[in-house]
Structure formats: C-alpha cells, structure tokens
Scaffold this active site. Structure first.
Site, PDB file in Angstrom:
ATOM      1  N   ASP A   1      -5.047  -6.918   5.838  1.00 54.85           N
ATOM      2  CA  ASP A   1      -6.312  -6.457   5.257  1.00 54.85           C
ATOM      3  C   ASP A   1      -7.192  -7.650   4.899  1.00 54.85           C
ATOM      4  O   ASP A   1      -8.371  -7.726   5.254  1.00 54.85           O
ATOM      5  CB  ASP A   1      -5.993  -5.624   4.000  1.00 54.85           C
ATOM      6  CG  ASP A   1      -7.197  -4.866   3.485  1.00 54.85           C
ATOM      7  OD1 ASP A   1      -8.228  -4.837   4.181  1.00 54.85           O
ATOM      8  OD2 ASP A   1      -7.096  -4.296   2.383  1.00 54.85           O
TER       9      ASP A   1
ATOM     10  N   LYS B   1       4.554 -14.471   4.235  1.00 53.39           N
ATOM     11  CA  LYS B   1       4.725 -15.453   3.159  1.00 53.39           C
ATOM     12  C   LYS B   1       6.225 -15.479   2.859  1.00 53.39           C
ATOM     13  O   LYS B   1       6.672 -15.337   1.708  1.00 53.39           O
ATOM     14  CB  LYS B   1       3.897 -14.994   1.934  1.00 53.39           C
ATOM     15  CG  LYS B   1       3.861 -15.968   0.792  1.00 53.39           C
ATOM     16  CD  LYS B   1       2.963 -17.154   1.023  1.00 53.39           C
ATOM     17  CE  LYS B   1       3.063 -18.129  -0.124  1.00 53.39           C
ATOM     18  NZ  LYS B   1       2.263 -19.353   0.098  1.00 53.39           N
TER      19      LYS B   1
ATOM     20  N   ASP C   1      -1.498 -17.959   3.516  1.00 50.70           N
ATOM     21  CA  ASP C   1      -2.475 -18.879   2.915  1.00 50.70           C
ATOM     22  C   ASP C   1      -2.886 -19.960   3.905  1.00 50.70           C
ATOM     23  O   ASP C   1      -4.077 -20.249   4.097  1.00 50.70           O
ATOM     24  CB  ASP C   1      -1.930 -19.486   1.617  1.00 50.70           C
ATOM     25  CG  ASP C   1      -0.502 -19.979   1.737  1.00 50.70           C
ATOM     26  OD1 ASP C   1       0.176 -19.630   2.734  1.00 50.70           O
ATOM     27  OD2 ASP C   1      -0.043 -20.721   0.849  1.00 50.70           O
TER      28      ASP C   1
ATOM     29  N   TYR D   1       0.822  -1.212   0.000  1.00 49.10           N
ATOM     30  CA  TYR D   1       0.000   0.000   0.000  1.00 49.10           C
ATOM     31  C   TYR D   1       0.855   1.261   0.000  1.00 49.10           C
ATOM     32  O   TYR D   1       0.340   2.361   0.145  1.00 49.10           O
ATOM     33  CB  TYR D   1      -0.922   0.016   1.224  1.00 49.10           C
ATOM     34  CG  TYR D   1      -1.972  -1.068   1.204  1.00 49.10           C
ATOM     35  CD1 TYR D   1      -1.602  -2.411   1.175  1.00 49.10           C
ATOM     36  CD2 TYR D   1      -3.312  -0.764   1.212  1.00 49.10           C
ATOM     37  CE1 TYR D   1      -2.554  -3.413   1.155  1.00 49.10           C
ATOM     38  CE2 TYR D   1      -4.274  -1.767   1.200  1.00 49.10           C
ATOM     39  CZ  TYR D   1      -3.891  -3.088   1.174  1.00 49.10           C
ATOM     40  OH  TYR D   1      -4.825  -4.066   1.154  1.00 49.10           O
TER      41      TYR D   1
HETATM   42 MG    MG Z   1     -10.599  -4.096   3.659  1.00 43.69          MG
END
Ligand code: MG
Ligand code: NAI
Length: 372
Positions: free
Chosen positions: A268, A211, A244, A141
């Site tokens: 998120d 990850k 995951d 982001y």
């Molecule tokens: Mg969201």
C-alpha cells in the site's frame, strides 16, 4: 448478446467524471460489451445504511469485470451522523465498500503499474516502468485488532512471549494490538502471480519487499515462500529488499526494478510512492484481481471539491480500463489504448490542470479516443 458484461460503478464525486471520459474511449474501441450500472458509495450509505448494496454485490458476481470510479468515505462516527435518521441507532456500521469488494470477491491481487510516459511534465524521471503486486486480503489489514486489550489476550501473550514484558503490566486501555496475519497460502498466491506476470510480460526480475530482519515471523514466512516459489521460475531472477531501503532505492535506481511483490501494508505504502514517481493521482491506476473476478479503478478518491466539474485527469481511470482489457484477454485493444494515451501525453496539447493545462476531463477522453 454482447461478449462481455461490465459492471460500471462510478461511485461518488469525480468517480463519475473520470468514468464518463473512460466510456468515450471504450466506445471508440468498440469493445463488445454491455455496461451495467451499479450503485455504490456515500449516497447509499446515507439512504440505505449500506455503501455497497446487496444488488451491487450480485451484479459484481455475474459480470466479467468491473470499472469502479471512487467513493467518499468517512470515519464510523461521522458516518453514523449522516445516516438516514430513521435508521440511526439500529446497528448500522459504516464499512469501506472497497475493502468489502476485495473480501467478498477474494480479489487477492492489487496490481499497480508504474510507468513514466515520455513527455509527462509530472514524471519524477524518465524511463520508469515497473509494476507492484500488493497482497490484498491479509497482513495488518486482517482486522484482528484489540484496543482496549482483553485481559485474556494480555495474559496469554505474557505467558508466550518474553518480548511482551514491557507491556504486560500496562492498564488494558493504555495500549492496543493490531495483528499482522500472513498465511502461507495467501503469500504463495500473490508471489506466484508476480512471477507469472514477469514471465508473461517478459520482465527479467521479481523483487520481494519485506522487513524480515525485524518482523521475523510474518515477513520471514513471506520471504521463505518467495524463495520456494522462485525455484519454479528459473528464467526469472529474484531479489529482495527491506521496505525502508526499497523506498530509497525506488527513487535512486528506479530502472533496476521490474516487478515488486509485497504484503498488504508495505504494498500500500510503496504503491503511493510509485504513483507519485509517474505523475501522481491523475496517473495511478490499479486492478483488484482474483481468480474469476476483477475490479479496475483509478487509485484516487472522490475529490469532492472537483466533483462534477469535469476538471480532473481521467488518465488514471483510462489506464485502469486498459488493465481491464488486458485481463479480459483483449490484448490488441489494450495495446492500442495505451499507445493513444502515450501519444496524447507526448504531444502535450491536451493537458488537465494537474499537468499544467486547462483541458477538461472529457477533452482528455476525446483526445485519447481520437488517436485510436
Ligand atoms: Mg492507499
Ligand atoms: P482524493 O484522491 O479524492 O483527492 C485529493 C486531491 O488530489 C484532490 O483534491 C485533487 O487535488 C487531487 N486529485 C485526485 N484525483 C485527481 C485526478 N484524477 N486528477 C487530478 N487531480 C486529482 O483524496 P482525499 O481528498 O483525501 O479524499 C476524498 C474522499 O475520497 C474521501 O472521502 C476519501 O475517504 C475518499 N477516498 C476514496 C478512495 C477510493 O475510492 N479508492 C481512495 C482515496 C480516498
């Protein structure tokens, strides 16, 4: 003079509905606060070319905390069309006020509790009780993005990374690059916040989500820093999981988790999964928290089709207010508020439509206030 100044930002659509219900509860709690209205949202983009006007930023900077409802947002081109015609073509670009609030106030923690209150018909299963610490300022982001890709960048990458070979001869407008930027300082402060929370609220374990087996540089850094930080908290266990696998484990063995900490994007995604475990958008609350400032909000959007109908569930917003009380140091009021929410859910007499009932937003607020 009131003890606290609270910026009150209903925003668009159902943001106003849920904040009205939240106010009923805060008034009943007799929080010694002055609530100061702030302008935010679509209306101000259309009228002034800024969904987060400067006066609102100033308000946020001089208040102790903020309650924010929701905003409507649209992609840049669609937004441009709705801008005041006199202002069109003059360089106004729509930017998300939430992202800007996070950046301007350096609200680096996005804290999302995930708790299944007994009796909520929407619980995925009973006994869920953990929190997510999502890093709020960097990672994918960061906004360092290229599409089309500048030739200089392509040349540098071709020189520096063998892995870039499959892409290096592609036309520059046939691929795009978004940079995932994670800093040591940014990782450390969110991880530390998660451990501090675990210690304060007596949670036994922090789980680091990443990850790192694939995204080695950035997630590797995040994980390494977590291992370092953990050394200062021998009273709290640390484990880690790939994002995951985490999604699977969260559904399968939810009770194993207490505090999760993750870089921005994984945080998120996991947060929305978590909200659904405990009732969905009507229950998902969050705190955007920095060192000195904090903005609390339900995680849902402005749900335009229900705007002003006082139909939606205000519990997410009321639980956000509970987080605000905790952050202000009003632990007793926070505990009382949560107990009232839990009691109303358990009783099951007052339910909004999402819970299968017909009660209004304000009925829910009043029912919770009546238990205080
Ligand atoms: Mg969201
Ligand atoms: P949304 O969260 O506004 O609503 C989606 C659907 O979820 C609603 O139609 C409703 O059925 C349900 N819902 C939402 N809140 C609820 C509540 N409190 N109680 C019961 N049901 C509830 O998401 P949508 O429709 O994708 O976005 C609408 C607008 O909100 C868009 O402009 C979007 O950009 C914006 N948005 C703003 C956010 C924010 O202010 N933090 C977050 C997400 C979206």
């Amino acid at each position: 003079m009131a003890k606290y100044k609270i910026a009150w930002l209903p925003g668009d659509g159902i943001g106003k509905d849920v904040l009205d219900a939240t106010k009923i509860v805060l008034d009943q709690l007799q929080l010694d606060a002055e609530y100061i209205h702030g302008d935010i949202g679509w209306e101000f983009w259309c009228k002034e070319g800024d969904a987060l006007p400067v006066r609102t930023i100033e308000l946020l900077q001089k208040t102790d905390a903020a309650m924010f409802g929701a905003i409507t947002s649209k992609p840049v081109k669609a937004a441009e069309k709705e801008l005041n015609p006199a202002m069109q073509g003059k360089g106004y670009v729509y930017r998300s006020p939430i992202v800007r609030m996070r950046q301007l106030l350096d609200l680096y923690i996005c804290l999302r509790p995930c708790k299944a209150y007994p009796g909520n018909p929407l619980n995925y299963k009973e006994g869920i009780d953990f929190v997510v610490f999502r890093e709020n300022t960097e990672d994918l982001y960061a906004g360092v993005e290229f599409g089309p890709v500048p030739a200089e960048l392509s040349q540098v990458l071709a020189k520096l990374s063998k892995n870039f070979d499959p892409f290096k001869d592609l036309p520059l407008d046939k691929y795009a690059i978004s940079c995932k930027v994670n800093t040591a300082a940014g990782s450390e402060r969110i991880i530390r916040a998660a451990f501090e929370y675990a210690r304060k609220f007596k949670r036994p374990k922090v789980t680091v989500v990443h990850k790192a087996n694939v995204v080695r540089a950035t997630d590797g850094l995040f994980l390494d820093i977590a291992k370092e930080v953990a050394k200062a908290y021998p009273d709290i266990q640390m484990d880690d999981a790939n994002v995951d696998a985490m999604c699977m484990w969260l559904l399968k063995s939810t009770a194993n988790y207490h505090v999760l900490v993750a870089p921005n994007l994984y945080g998120d995604i996991i947060s929305d999964l978590c909200a659904q475990l405990v009732g969905g958008l009507g229950f998902g609350c969050s705190g955007n928290i920095g060192v000195k400032r904090a903005v609390f909000e339900p995680t849902h959007g402005s749900a335009p089709k229900y705007a002003g109908m006082y139909k939606v569930n205000p519990i997410a917003s009321i639980l956000a207010a509970k987080m605000m009380l905790e952050w202000l140091g009003e632990a007793e009021k926070a505990t009382a508020l949560e107990a009232s929410v839990a009691a109303v859910i358990k009783e099951g007499k007052v339910r909004t439509y999402d819970m299968g009932g017909i009660s209004s937003t304000l009925d829910m607020g009043k029912a919770i206030a009546a238990k205080l």
